[in-house]
Design a protein around this motif. Structure first.
Motif, mmCIF file in Angstrom:
data_model
loop_
_atom_site.group_PDB
_atom_site.id
_atom_site.type_symbol
_atom_site.label_atom_id
_atom_site.label_comp_id
_atom_site.label_asym_id
_atom_site.label_seq_id
_atom_site.Cartn_x
_atom_site.Cartn_y
_atom_site.Cartn_z
ATOM 1 N N ALA A 90 -4.889 -4.360 0.325
ATOM 2 C CA ALA A 90 -4.406 -3.987 1.652
ATOM 3 C C ALA A 90 -4.625 -2.489 1.838
ATOM 4 O O ALA A 90 -4.100 -1.687 1.059
ATOM 5 N N PRO A 91 -5.415 -2.061 2.823
ATOM 6 C CA PRO A 91 -5.712 -0.635 3.012
ATOM 7 C C PRO A 91 -4.466 0.241 3.089
ATOM 8 O O PRO A 91 -4.439 1.345 2.531
ATOM 9 N N ALA A 92 -3.437 -0.242 3.760
ATOM 10 C CA ALA A 92 -2.215 0.553 3.891
ATOM 11 C C ALA A 92 -1.552 0.756 2.529
ATOM 12 O O ALA A 92 -1.017 1.836 2.239
ATOM 13 N N THR A 93 -1.594 -0.261 1.687
ATOM 14 C CA THR A 93 -1.009 -0.145 0.345
ATOM 15 C C THR A 93 -1.803 0.851 -0.489
ATOM 16 O O THR A 93 -1.226 1.662 -1.230
ATOM 17 N N VAL A 94 -3.121 0.796 -0.389
ATOM 18 C CA VAL A 94 -3.966 1.757 -1.106
ATOM 19 C C VAL A 94 -3.607 3.188 -0.696
ATOM 20 O O VAL A 94 -3.426 4.068 -1.552
ATOM 21 N N GLU A 95 -3.489 3.427 0.587
ATOM 22 C CA GLU A 95 -3.135 4.773 1.062
ATOM 23 C C GLU A 95 -1.754 5.183 0.554
ATOM 24 O O GLU A 95 -1.557 6.340 0.153
ATOM 25 N N ASP A 96 -0.814 4.245 0.572
ATOM 26 C CA ASP A 96 0.537 4.547 0.075
ATOM 27 C C ASP A 96 0.506 4.961 -1.389
ATOM 28 O O ASP A 96 1.210 5.900 -1.794
ATOM 29 N N TRP A 97 -0.311 4.290 -2.188
ATOM 30 C CA TRP A 97 -0.394 4.607 -3.609
ATOM 31 C C TRP A 97 -1.016 5.982 -3.834
ATOM 32 O O TRP A 97 -0.548 6.751 -4.667
#
Length: 248
Positions: A180-187
């Protein structure tokens, strides 16, 4: 100076040529590396450190030889081999890493993960993952007789294949099972790194991203179903992701 990263070998008696390719890799290129990181799914299945797999015994011996030769080996659990324990790690001479883990790679922090935690859009999978990573569930499973555990592993593989077929059938395989792109950015934001390395999705690539004003890279390792896949990280910062021949 090179550090090697691999994942998703899914070693299985049905693919002896891939096991042979991996053993040749351990006896060859890996011997001159600064370190080897295995980011999960080394085996297609693992039912405990008494697993009778011949490949498991061969791999442990070769990894131990590699470690004894001065090349540190680190292993992170995947979704197929999450029951690899301290006894097998001892036999293989490898260090168990938590998921995720931040390491220092030639002076720079790098985030390592198997990758399945990034697939937050797959709600059904995440629920199963939470269950099988629970220490109480694992203790109960490991207390079962070996034949029962082997039967459970086969059932889990059959269920996984059936679900994958269903997702392909309704056209949602690519979106549901990818990160999930948003999860990648969050990490990237949470861990404060600019480089992330993972496997799991079987979609090898180096992605350049811009997150919170920073240039970042997400490197996805490939699987070893028909050929090998290795990421070579050099001391000067270069990253090389390439395939290995499918024959040892």
């Amino acid at each position: 100076m090179t550090t090697l990263f691999i994942s998703d070998l899914h070693l299985d008696p049905a693919r002896p040529e891939i096991t042979a390719l991996f053993l040749a890799f351990l006896d060859g290129e890996a011997r001159s590396a600064d370190a080897l990181y295995v980011l999960g799914d080394l085996f297609e299945s693992w039912v405990g450190d008494d697993d009778p797999s011949e490949a498991g015994a061969q791999v442990a011996a070769r990894l131990f030889a590699l470690s004894s030769a001065g090349v540190p080996v680190a292993f992170m659990h995947g979704n197929r081999d999450f029951l690899v324990g301290h006894e097998y790690a001892r036999r293989a001479g490898m260090t168990l890493l938590p998921d995720p883990a931040v390491i220092t790679l030639y002076g720079r922090p790098v985030l390592l993960t198997h990758g399945d935690l990034l697939c937050t859009g797959d709600v059904e999978y995440q629920a199963v993952r939470n269950q099988v990573r629970n220490p109480a569930w694992q203790a109960h499973m490991l207390a079962q007789p070996l034949p029962a555990r082997l039967a459970f592993a086969q059932h889990a593989r059959d269920a996984s294949q059936a679900r994958a077929a269903s997702l392909r059938g309704d056209g949602t395989m690519e979106t549901v099972t990818d990160v999930a792109p948003a999860t990648v950015e969050d990490w990237f934001t949470h861990y404060g790194v600019d480089t992330m390395i993972h496997g799991h999705t079987h979609r090898p690539a180096i992605h350049d991203l811009h997150v919170a004003g920073r240039d970042c890279r997400r490197i996805v390792l490939g699987d070893w179903f028909e050929q090998g896949s290795v990421l070579r990280a050099y001391a000067d910062g270069r990253l090389e992701l390439s395939a290995l021949s499918g024959t040892a």
